[in-house]
Enzyme design. Sequence first.
Site, PDB file in Angstrom:
ATOM      1  N   ALA A   9      10.638  28.619 -20.981  1.00  0.00           N
ATOM      2  CA  ALA A   9       9.934  29.569 -20.109  1.00  0.00           C
ATOM      3  C   ALA A   9       8.476  29.156 -19.949  1.00  0.00           C
ATOM      4  O   ALA A   9       7.634  29.439 -20.807  1.00  0.00           O
ATOM      5  CB  ALA A   9      10.046  30.981 -20.684  1.00  0.00           C
ATOM      6  N   GLN A  16      27.012  14.464   7.009  1.00  0.00           N
ATOM      7  CA  GLN A  16      27.064  14.134   8.442  1.00  0.00           C
ATOM      8  C   GLN A  16      28.338  13.347   8.761  1.00  0.00           C
ATOM      9  O   GLN A  16      28.994  13.591   9.774  1.00  0.00           O
ATOM     10  CB  GLN A  16      25.813  13.323   8.809  1.00  0.00           C
ATOM     11  CG  GLN A  16      25.631  13.072  10.287  1.00  0.00           C
ATOM     12  CD  GLN A  16      25.162  14.316  11.047  1.00  0.00           C
ATOM     13  OE1 GLN A  16      24.819  15.326  10.443  1.00  0.00           O
ATOM     14  NE2 GLN A  16      25.172  14.234  12.366  1.00  0.00           N
ATOM     15  N   GLY A  43      31.401  15.348   9.429  1.00  0.00           N
ATOM     16  CA  GLY A  43      31.441  16.197  10.623  1.00  0.00           C
ATOM     17  C   GLY A  43      31.531  17.666  10.238  1.00  0.00           C
ATOM     18  O   GLY A  43      30.916  18.104   9.258  1.00  0.00           O
ATOM     19  N   GLU A  86      11.123  21.335 -12.655  1.00  0.00           N
ATOM     20  CA  GLU A  86      10.558  20.358 -13.608  1.00  0.00           C
ATOM     21  C   GLU A  86       9.535  19.428 -12.934  1.00  0.00           C
ATOM     22  O   GLU A  86       9.461  18.239 -13.227  1.00  0.00           O
ATOM     23  CB  GLU A  86      11.669  19.572 -14.313  1.00  0.00           C
ATOM     24  CG  GLU A  86      12.416  20.462 -15.292  1.00  0.00           C
ATOM     25  CD  GLU A  86      13.466  19.747 -16.092  1.00  0.00           C
ATOM     26  OE1 GLU A  86      13.157  18.656 -16.581  1.00  0.00           O
ATOM     27  OE2 GLU A  86      14.566  20.285 -16.222  1.00  0.00           O
ATOM     28  N   GLU A 135       5.878  16.717  -4.993  1.00  0.00           N
ATOM     29  CA  GLU A 135       4.431  16.590  -4.754  1.00  0.00           C
ATOM     30  C   GLU A 135       3.666  16.442  -6.075  1.00  0.00           C
ATOM     31  O   GLU A 135       2.648  15.752  -6.132  1.00  0.00           O
ATOM     32  CB  GLU A 135       3.925  17.812  -3.973  1.00  0.00           C
ATOM     33  CG  GLU A 135       4.449  17.919  -2.543  1.00  0.00           C
ATOM     34  CD  GLU A 135       5.920  18.321  -2.434  1.00  0.00           C
ATOM     35  OE1 GLU A 135       6.517  18.761  -3.433  1.00  0.00           O
ATOM     36  OE2 GLU A 135       6.478  18.178  -1.336  1.00  0.00           O
TER      37      GLU A 135
HETATM   38  N1  COS Z   1       1.782  14.178 -22.252  1.00  0.00           N
HETATM   39  C1  COS Z   1       0.776  14.537 -23.095  1.00  0.00           C
HETATM   40  N2  COS Z   1      -0.356  15.145 -22.663  1.00  0.00           N
HETATM   41  C2  COS Z   1      -0.464  15.376 -21.341  1.00  0.00           C
HETATM   42  C3  COS Z   1       0.516  15.016 -20.410  1.00  0.00           C
HETATM   43  C4  COS Z   1       1.684  14.378 -20.916  1.00  0.00           C
HETATM   44  N3  COS Z   1       2.666  13.998 -20.107  1.00  0.00           N
HETATM   45  N4  COS Z   1       0.128  15.370 -19.166  1.00  0.00           N
HETATM   46  C5  COS Z   1      -1.082  15.940 -19.305  1.00  0.00           C
HETATM   47  N5  COS Z   1      -1.433  15.925 -20.620  1.00  0.00           N
HETATM   48  C6  COS Z   1      -2.681  16.427 -21.181  1.00  0.00           C
HETATM   49  C7  COS Z   1      -3.890  15.693 -20.582  1.00  0.00           C
HETATM   50  O1  COS Z   1      -4.168  14.500 -21.292  1.00  0.00           O
HETATM   51  C8  COS Z   1      -4.985  16.713 -20.751  1.00  0.00           C
HETATM   52  O2  COS Z   1      -5.442  16.671 -22.082  1.00  0.00           O
HETATM   53  P1  COS Z   1      -6.977  17.008 -22.473  1.00  0.00           P
HETATM   54  O3  COS Z   1      -7.148  18.486 -22.240  1.00  0.00           O
HETATM   55  O4  COS Z   1      -7.052  16.637 -23.918  1.00  0.00           O
HETATM   56  O5  COS Z   1      -7.829  16.145 -21.580  1.00  0.00           O
HETATM   57  C9  COS Z   1      -4.261  18.043 -20.545  1.00  0.00           C
HETATM   58  O6  COS Z   1      -2.875  17.789 -20.832  1.00  0.00           O
HETATM   59  C10 COS Z   1      -4.397  18.571 -19.151  1.00  0.00           C
HETATM   60  O7  COS Z   1      -3.955  17.565 -18.246  1.00  0.00           O
HETATM   61  P2  COS Z   1      -4.355  17.566 -16.702  1.00  0.00           P
HETATM   62  O8  COS Z   1      -5.827  17.720 -16.569  1.00  0.00           O
HETATM   63  O9  COS Z   1      -3.702  16.395 -16.055  1.00  0.00           O
HETATM   64  O10 COS Z   1      -3.675  18.948 -16.230  1.00  0.00           O
HETATM   65  P3  COS Z   1      -3.567  19.635 -14.827  1.00  0.00           P
HETATM   66  O11 COS Z   1      -3.791  21.077 -15.002  1.00  0.00           O
HETATM   67  O12 COS Z   1      -4.370  18.872 -13.821  1.00  0.00           O
HETATM   68  O13 COS Z   1      -1.996  19.505 -14.480  1.00  0.00           O
HETATM   69  C11 COS Z   1       0.041  18.581 -13.600  1.00  0.00           C
HETATM   70  C12 COS Z   1      -1.362  18.342 -14.235  1.00  0.00           C
HETATM   71  C13 COS Z   1      -0.012  19.103 -12.177  1.00  0.00           C
HETATM   72  C14 COS Z   1       0.655  17.196 -13.599  1.00  0.00           C
HETATM   73  C15 COS Z   1       0.852  19.511 -14.519  1.00  0.00           C
HETATM   74  O14 COS Z   1       0.349  20.831 -14.458  1.00  0.00           O
HETATM   75  C16 COS Z   1       2.319  19.546 -14.142  1.00  0.00           C
HETATM   76  O15 COS Z   1       3.094  18.670 -14.523  1.00  0.00           O
HETATM   77  N6  COS Z   1       2.718  20.610 -13.405  1.00  0.00           N
HETATM   78  C17 COS Z   1       4.110  20.824 -13.094  1.00  0.00           C
HETATM   79  C18 COS Z   1       4.668  21.702 -14.128  1.00  0.00           C
HETATM   80  C19 COS Z   1       6.148  21.786 -14.023  1.00  0.00           C
HETATM   81  O16 COS Z   1       6.838  20.777 -14.129  1.00  0.00           O
HETATM   82  N7  COS Z   1       6.634  23.002 -13.861  1.00  0.00           N
HETATM   83  C20 COS Z   1       8.026  23.254 -13.820  1.00  0.00           C
HETATM   84  C21 COS Z   1       8.388  23.963 -15.072  1.00  0.00           C
HETATM   85  S1  COS Z   1       9.902  23.546 -15.720  1.00  0.00           S
HETATM   86  S2  COS Z   1      11.195  24.112 -14.430  1.00  0.00           S
END
Ligand code: COS
Length: 393
Positions: free
Chosen positions: A133, A349, A352, A376, A380
Amino acid sequence: MNPTGTHLGLPFFDDVHRDLGQQLVEWMARQQVDESDDRQACRQWVQLLGERGWLRYCVPEGVGGALGGALPRLDSRALVVLRETLAFYSPLADFAFAMQGLGSGAITLAGTPAQQAAYLPQVASGKKIAAFALSEADAGSDAGAMQTSATRTATGWLVNGSKTWISNGGIADFYVTFVKTDPDAGTRGITPFIVDATNPGVDSSEHIAVMAPHPLATLHFTNCALPESAQLGPLHGGFKLAMQTLDIFRASVAGAALGMARRALAEAVHYSKQRQMFGQKLADFQLTQAKIGEMATLVDAAALLTYRAAWLRDEGERTGNTARVTVEAAMAKMTATENAQRVIDMALQMHGGLGVKVGTKVESLYRDIRSLRIYEGATEVQQLIIGKAVLKS
Ligand code: COS
């Protein structure tokens, strides 16, 4: 119809993966589950997958896991091969399998020995249904923007807020729930807790109906009291743990998409060899041959990225190389899900009118694949992860 091909012969795999794929093909070909009620069917798949031992690949050795020795705690290639094969036959069976892994993944990565012993053997046997969650109504791609919070009490924590799009919501026995423990610290203020479904203050009754039915719900937490022992991993370490869990399971989503694409291709090949039109078989037309050629190439391109991501992670675990595989997993997830959507659309497709008839395999695949491009980490988000990393290098 079966998915056996030459792909398991690729050097990404060991014999253990090849045997696994072959055994699962034989087993799945014999299973019959009425999937008209998705919740009932999902429970039944978890039970069947647990009894036969397939869920043991979702947890590590020592707590019910199947693989040990030189193989990693969670073997990404096993997860990919299993999901690809399950999804070929039944996307719902794949869903049931995957959620046991995703729902318990953070316990595998960060649980105390007591937490692992209390949950993982039962996940592996199918006796407990797991859920992850993370998302909220206003925090999907921007997971760090979550609002659900946990505040300290004399004996533990009090959780308030709502989570949504929670797979297995309503049928899960426990939810690994990520909440804000420091509301001002952004991604550095998130902690996960293991919340039993029976815990007072948890309401999982708000079912969400979707185009490819599977158990999905909004969860409401109202003064949900948790003991200290429910905290998973270090305080405020939840965002990284969620991302590390997704790094493992995103490559397996690619595996599932691959299984669906392989099935669509197999359906298209089968149909085009039977269907007569204009005095010849559909397969005799160059237009059909070109499409089949494009579909097969999209499948193989997705497969190579998927197997690379899984192999890289397993290799890292084996050699102790802790480099992240986030980019490779993102490339695999994005390409496999997008390519699968195109392959399935082309197969539909080719069928048909039959392609849109309810009850035809390509019609259900067309609905089944859609959410994989979103959950997940939407396409984008994967583009963003890859693009940022390339610009940084
Ligand atoms: N493994 C370990 N650490 C990670 C990581 C990973 N794969 N990805 C990010 N981090 C860490 C970063 O290093 C950073 O650490 P510090 O605070 O020490 O600098 C921290 O987490 C924050 O990372 P970042 O600044 O890249 O976070 P953002 O808020 O910009 O988010 C995305 C990045 C958009 C990539 C992230 O929020 C994401 O993956 N979103 C999608 C979530 C998702 O999959 N939702 C579906 C839920 S499951 S159905």
